[in-house]
Write a protein that holds these residues in place. Structure first.
Motif: not given
Length: 278
Positions: A74-95
């Motif tokens: 879980a902590l590893g996934e949290a660290q991966t989630t904070l990677d800037p390259s992964g921010i696109t998955q949190f973008m509004n899909p209706y943007q």
């Protein structure tokens, strides 16, 4: 000179009792004794079950390892989630739809502004064209600002969502680790309680073995105690002794007799002369 010899003996009946006691005691002492072996009580069922439960294979000692593994994941996934390259998955899909709506809105404004400029001038003119260009430029700037704001808002929302998910995963990891520690402590407490209860059972069994051994020893040495008891009585019994006295005269040789008489005669003559008899 006579020599007297004195022999002191117990009364015959007392002496017979003592001799009988000695004979019986000797027979008893000649018989070997098999002393009961000292026994140690084995572990009780509760103790063996506790040891089995404590084994790593049954989830006792080291049972928290899986929790730590899950926490690490879980902590590893949290660290991966904070990677800037992964921010696109949190973008509004209706943007894209939002931007298209902004464009459509400003397209309408631009069209209305163009019609308004033509209507006010009564036809195309240099002044009218300049004013319409200004309005179109203003609309263009507003369009760009609205699109940029929408994009920035989308990015900030994505960042917040990313941070929230990372924190959530981190908390999950920490809870997993805490749960593993709590689970381990609870398991070990249960195992310790079970083992201590089993230890009390083992102590009871050991006490029973010791009591049985002491009882067996008492039965083995009971005859010796009886003989000791009789011996003490005989020691304290009143003495009824008999004395036998015999006198003997020593044998004297003729030479000793002669010498003895001569010495005696000389002594007698000396005494008589002193007394004025001669």
């Amino acid at each position: 000179m006579a020599v007297e010899t004195s022999i002191v003996r117990e009364a015959p009946e007392i002496e017979a009792y003592k001799i009988g006691l000695l004979e019986s005691a000797k027979k008893l002492a000649d018989q070997p004794i098999t002393v009961p072996i000292q026994q140690i009580a084995g572990m009780s069922g509760l103790q063996t079950d506790a040891l089995t439960a404590a084994a790593p294979a049954t989830g006792g000692i080291g049972g928290y390892q899986q929790y730590l593994t899950d926490a690490g994941t879980a902590l590893g996934e949290a660290q991966t989630t904070l990677d800037p390259s992964g921010i696109t998955q949190f973008m509004n899909p209706y943007q894209a739809a939002v931007q298209a709506e902004i464009d459509r809105s400003y397209n309408i404004q631009a069209a209305q502004a163009g019609l308004q400029a033509v209507g006010q001038a009564g036809g195309p003119s240099a002044f009218g064209g300049s004013r319409a260009a200004i309005q179109q430029a203003e609309i263009g700037r507003n369009r760009a600002a609205a699109l940029a704001q929408a994009q920035a808002q989308n990015f900030l929302q994505a960042q917040q969502a990313q941070q929230t998910q990372a924190e959530s995963l981190g908390q999950i990891g920490l809870r997993q680790a805490a749960l593993g520690q709590q689970s381990q402590q609870s398991a070990l407490q249960d195992i310790e309680t079970q083992f201590n209860l089993g230890k009390q059972q083992q102590g009871q069994q050991q006490a029973e073995l010791e009591a049985q051994r002491q009882s067996d020893l008492a039965q083995l040495y009971e005859p010796y105690q009886r003989y000791g008891f009789l011996s003490d009585i005989y020691k304290g019994a009143p003495t009824t002794q008999q004395s036998i006295t015999s006198a003997t005269a020593p044998n004297v040789s003729p030479a000793q007799t002669y010498l003895g008489l001569g010495i005696a005669g000389l002594s007698a003559a000396a005494g008589a002369k002193t007394a004025g008899l001669f």
